[in-house]
Motif scaffolding. Structure first.
Motif, PDB file in Angstrom:
ATOM      1  N   THR A 185      54.288  38.893  34.029  1.00 19.56           N
ATOM      2  CA  THR A 185      53.634  39.203  33.057  1.00 19.56           C
ATOM      3  C   THR A 185      54.064  38.446  31.762  1.00 19.56           C
ATOM      4  OG1 THR A 185      52.989  41.315  33.806  1.00 19.56           O
ATOM      5  CG2 THR A 185      52.780  41.209  31.396  1.00 19.56           C
ATOM      6  N   LYS A 186      55.338  38.491  31.380  1.00 17.52           N
ATOM      7  CA  LYS A 186      55.936  37.861  30.210  1.00 17.52           C
ATOM      8  C   LYS A 186      55.489  36.313  30.256  1.00 17.52           C
ATOM      9  CE  LYS A 186      59.904  40.659  29.428  1.00 17.52           C
ATOM     10  NZ  LYS A 186      61.360  40.863  29.411  1.00 17.52           N
ATOM     11  N   GLY A 187      55.717  35.642  31.169  1.00 20.12           N
ATOM     12  CA  GLY A 187      55.373  34.233  31.685  1.00 20.12           C
ATOM     13  C   GLY A 187      53.959  34.060  31.286  1.00 20.12           C
ATOM     14  N   ARG A 188      53.053  34.793  31.986  1.00 19.34           N
ATOM     15  CA  ARG A 188      51.654  34.708  31.789  1.00 19.34           C
ATOM     16  C   ARG A 188      51.228  34.723  30.318  1.00 19.34           C
ATOM     17  NH1 ARG A 188      48.039  39.854  32.764  1.00 19.34           N
ATOM     18  NH2 ARG A 188      47.877  39.546  30.629  1.00 19.34           N
ATOM     19  N   LYS A 189      51.682  35.659  29.455  1.00 16.99           N
ATOM     20  CA  LYS A 189      51.253  35.885  28.096  1.00 16.99           C
ATOM     21  C   LYS A 189      51.909  34.525  27.447  1.00 16.99           C
ATOM     22  CE  LYS A 189      51.384  40.874  28.070  1.00 16.99           C
ATOM     23  NZ  LYS A 189      51.710  42.278  27.513  1.00 16.99           N
ATOM     24  N   GLU A 190      52.841  34.168  27.565  1.00 15.33           N
ATOM     25  CA  GLU A 190      53.339  32.750  26.716  1.00 15.33           C
ATOM     26  C   GLU A 190      52.641  31.761  27.290  1.00 15.33           C
ATOM     27  OE1 GLU A 190      57.387  30.265  26.246  1.00 15.33           O
ATOM     28  OE2 GLU A 190      57.660  31.941  27.254  1.00 15.33           O
ATOM     29  N   LEU A 191      52.115  31.530  28.503  1.00 14.78           N
ATOM     30  CA  LEU A 191      51.399  30.540  29.002  1.00 14.78           C
ATOM     31  C   LEU A 191      49.756  30.419  28.433  1.00 14.78           C
ATOM     32  CD1 LEU A 191      52.485  30.108  32.799  1.00 14.78           C
ATOM     33  CD2 LEU A 191      52.949  28.635  30.754  1.00 14.78           C
ATOM     34  N   GLU A 192      49.460  31.796  28.400  1.00 20.74           N
ATOM     35  CA  GLU A 192      48.185  31.959  27.610  1.00 20.74           C
ATOM     36  C   GLU A 192      48.389  31.624  26.306  1.00 20.74           C
ATOM     37  OE1 GLU A 192      45.427  35.426  29.503  1.00 20.74           O
ATOM     38  OE2 GLU A 192      47.465  36.105  29.176  1.00 20.74           O
ATOM     39  N   ALA A 193      49.354  31.984  25.498  1.00 16.86           N
ATOM     40  CA  ALA A 193      49.462  31.724  24.127  1.00 16.86           C
ATOM     41  C   ALA A 193      49.532  30.344  23.728  1.00 16.86           C
ATOM     42  CB  ALA A 193      50.708  32.530  23.691  1.00 16.86           C
ATOM     43  N   GLN A 194      50.090  29.493  24.674  1.00 19.36           N
ATOM     44  CA  GLN A 194      50.003  28.101  24.716  1.00 19.36           C
ATOM     45  C   GLN A 194      48.972  27.399  25.090  1.00 19.36           C
ATOM     46  OE1 GLN A 194      52.400  26.291  23.186  1.00 19.36           O
ATOM     47  NE2 GLN A 194      53.903  27.867  22.625  1.00 19.36           N
ATOM     48  N   GLY A 195      47.736  28.170  25.616  1.00 17.15           N
ATOM     49  CA  GLY A 195      46.492  27.232  26.059  1.00 17.15           C
ATOM     50  C   GLY A 195      46.885  26.862  27.303  1.00 17.15           C
ATOM     51  N   LEU A 196      48.038  27.106  27.974  1.00 15.42           N
ATOM     52  CA  LEU A 196      47.985  26.319  29.457  1.00 15.42           C
ATOM     53  C   LEU A 196      47.404  27.157  30.430  1.00 15.42           C
ATOM     54  CD1 LEU A 196      51.763  25.250  28.918  1.00 15.42           C
ATOM     55  CD2 LEU A 196      49.672  23.985  29.219  1.00 15.42           C
ATOM     56  N   LEU A 197      46.920  28.565  30.337  1.00 18.12           N
ATOM     57  CA  LEU A 197      46.390  29.444  31.232  1.00 18.12           C
ATOM     58  C   LEU A 197      45.514  30.211  30.832  1.00 18.12           C
ATOM     59  CD1 LEU A 197      47.029  30.720  34.125  1.00 18.12           C
ATOM     60  CD2 LEU A 197      48.611  32.284  33.109  1.00 18.12           C
ATOM     61  N   THR A 198      44.402  30.191  31.696  1.00 19.31           N
ATOM     62  CA  THR A 198      43.210  31.302  31.193  1.00 19.31           C
ATOM     63  C   THR A 198      43.156  32.298  32.384  1.00 19.31           C
ATOM     64  OG1 THR A 198      41.988  29.459  30.437  1.00 19.31           O
ATOM     65  CG2 THR A 198      40.798  31.441  30.849  1.00 19.31           C
ATOM     66  N   VAL A 199      43.240  33.500  32.037  1.00 14.06           N
ATOM     67  CA  VAL A 199      43.225  34.665  33.006  1.00 14.06           C
ATOM     68  C   VAL A 199      42.075  35.371  32.713  1.00 14.06           C
ATOM     69  CG1 VAL A 199      44.359  36.741  33.813  1.00 14.06           C
ATOM     70  CG2 VAL A 199      45.548  34.739  32.958  1.00 14.06           C
ATOM     71  N   LYS A 200      41.127  35.739  33.990  1.00 17.04           N
ATOM     72  CA  LYS A 200      39.932  36.372  33.803  1.00 17.04           C
ATOM     73  C   LYS A 200      40.026  37.521  34.799  1.00 17.04           C
ATOM     74  CE  LYS A 200      37.315  32.096  33.001  1.00 17.04           C
ATOM     75  NZ  LYS A 200      36.090  31.419  33.243  1.00 17.04           N
ATOM     76  N   ARG A 201      39.128  38.477  34.352  1.00 17.76           N
ATOM     77  CA  ARG A 201      38.981  39.620  35.326  1.00 17.76           C
ATOM     78  C   ARG A 201      37.979  39.497  36.079  1.00 17.76           C
ATOM     79  NH1 ARG A 201      43.290  42.857  35.910  1.00 17.76           N
ATOM     80  NH2 ARG A 201      41.752  44.880  35.952  1.00 17.76           N
ATOM     81  N   GLU A 202      38.225  39.620  37.462  1.00 11.09           N
ATOM     82  CA  GLU A 202      36.870  39.249  38.348  1.00 11.09           C
ATOM     83  C   GLU A 202      36.833  40.341  39.364  1.00 11.09           C
ATOM     84  OE1 GLU A 202      37.028  35.388  39.895  1.00 11.09           O
ATOM     85  OE2 GLU A 202      36.247  34.558  37.833  1.00 11.09           O
ATOM     86  N   PRO A 203      35.606  40.907  39.837  1.00 11.95           N
ATOM     87  CA  PRO A 203      35.613  41.852  41.031  1.00 11.95           C
ATOM     88  C   PRO A 203      36.009  41.253  42.298  1.00 11.95           C
ATOM     89  CG  PRO A 203      33.637  41.174  40.232  1.00 11.95           C
ATOM     90  CD  PRO A 203      34.559  40.338  39.156  1.00 11.95           C
ATOM     91  N   GLN A 204      36.862  42.277  42.935  1.00 11.23           N
ATOM     92  CA  GLN A 204      37.197  41.539  44.527  1.00 11.23           C
ATOM     93  C   GLN A 204      36.566  42.784  45.253  1.00 11.23           C
ATOM     94  OE1 GLN A 204      39.026  38.756  45.208  1.00 11.23           O
ATOM     95  NE2 GLN A 204      38.695  38.230  43.061  1.00 11.23           N
ATOM     96  N   GLY A 205      36.186  42.227  46.437  1.00 13.34           N
ATOM     97  CA  GLY A 205      35.632  42.968  47.545  1.00 13.34           C
ATOM     98  C   GLY A 205      34.140  42.935  47.377  1.00 13.34           C
ATOM     99  N   ASP A 206      33.327  43.596  48.210  1.00 13.27           N
ATOM    100  CA  ASP A 206      32.076  43.351  48.321  1.00 13.27           C
ATOM    101  C   ASP A 206      31.175  44.687  48.288  1.00 13.27           C
ATOM    102  OD1 ASP A 206      31.913  44.577  50.943  1.00 13.27           O
ATOM    103  OD2 ASP A 206      32.177  42.802  52.208  1.00 13.27           O
ATOM    104  N   PHE A 207      29.864  44.646  48.644  1.00 14.74           N
ATOM    105  CA  PHE A 207      29.174  45.980  48.311  1.00 14.74           C
ATOM    106  C   PHE A 207      29.561  47.148  49.043  1.00 14.74           C
ATOM    107  CE2 PHE A 207      25.231  48.425  49.497  1.00 14.74           C
ATOM    108  CZ  PHE A 207      24.869  48.562  48.125  1.00 14.74           C
ATOM    109  N   TYR A 208      30.046  46.916  50.200  1.00 17.72           N
ATOM    110  CA  TYR A 208      30.475  48.188  51.049  1.00 17.72           C
ATOM    111  C   TYR A 208      31.980  48.559  50.815  1.00 17.72           C
ATOM    112  CZ  TYR A 208      26.180  47.114  53.438  1.00 17.72           C
ATOM    113  OH  TYR A 208      24.841  46.918  54.053  1.00 17.72           O
ATOM    114  N   ASP A 209      32.587  47.533  50.306  1.00 19.61           N
ATOM    115  CA  ASP A 209      34.044  47.922  49.841  1.00 19.61           C
ATOM    116  C   ASP A 209      34.354  48.423  48.345  1.00 19.61           C
ATOM    117  OD1 ASP A 209      35.101  47.122  52.241  1.00 19.61           O
ATOM    118  OD2 ASP A 209      35.424  45.024  51.574  1.00 19.61           O
ATOM    119  N   PHE A 210      35.290  49.012  48.128  1.00 21.49           N
ATOM    120  CA  PHE A 210      35.608  49.340  46.640  1.00 21.49           C
ATOM    121  C   PHE A 210      36.200  48.363  45.879  1.00 21.49           C
ATOM    122  CE2 PHE A 210      39.226  50.651  43.618  1.00 21.49           C
ATOM    123  CZ  PHE A 210      38.409  51.225  42.960  1.00 21.49           C
ATOM    124  N   THR A 211      35.244  48.041  44.901  1.00 21.05           N
ATOM    125  CA  THR A 211      35.519  46.844  44.038  1.00 21.05           C
ATOM    126  C   THR A 211      36.474  47.011  43.155  1.00 21.05           C
ATOM    127  OG1 THR A 211      33.203  46.347  44.546  1.00 21.05           O
ATOM    128  CG2 THR A 211      34.211  45.318  42.693  1.00 21.05           C
TER     129      THR A 211
END
Length: 145
Positions: free
Chosen positions: A99-125
């Motif tokens: 988490t600490k590394g992720r926040k720093e890489l995002e602040a420097q513009g080296l990393l983009t983190v997106k929230r994406e759904p995982q699973g399909d129609f029949y699974d818990f998404t």
């Protein structure tokens, strides 16, 4: 140079009237023969700008470790990718470190983190983090803080 020779990372051979000849030894420090990483199997490459533009000095060791781990884990994909827990654990980074590394890489513009759904129609998404490295940012100088 003496320390490197004493710890078997290089071999120094004195030469009369000239500087010593230097031979690289194994990176493990066991005195074995040097081989290039690509000859030993898998390795992680980083664009030369990481070193020449000063990113190594700007990023914390935590962010640097995560950058290398993500470079390997994403396997060259340019679109955002979810990284499974088992794959994340392979790098030995704690959740806090990640988490600490992720926040720093995002602040420097080296990393983009997106929230994406995982699973399909029949699974818990579930929404999960999908990571995308922005290595073209390495072409610019880091923003010094």
């Amino acid at each position: 140079m003496t320390w490197l020779a004493d710890n078997k990372f290089i071999d120094l051979q004195p030469q009369w009237g000239r500087p010593s000849a230097i031979t690289l030894m194994s990176a493990t420090g066991d005195g074995g023969v040097y081989t290039q990483p690509r000859e030993e199997g898998r390795y992680v490459g980083m664009p030369v700008e990481f070193w020449t533009r000063g990113w190594l000095l700007q990023l914390s060791p935590t962010a640097t470790a995560l950058l290398f781990a993500l470079r390997d884990a994403l396997g060259g994909h340019s679109e955002p990718q979810y990284i499974h827990t088992a794959k994340r654990q392979r790098y030995g980074l704690s959740s806090d470190t990640w988490t600490k590394g992720r926040k720093e890489l995002e602040a420097q513009g080296l990393l983009t983190v997106k929230r994406e759904p995982q699973g399909d129609f029949y699974d818990f998404t579930r929404l999960r983090n999908a990571y995308q490295l922005n290595l073209e940012r390495l072409d610019d100088s880091p923003s010094w803080s």
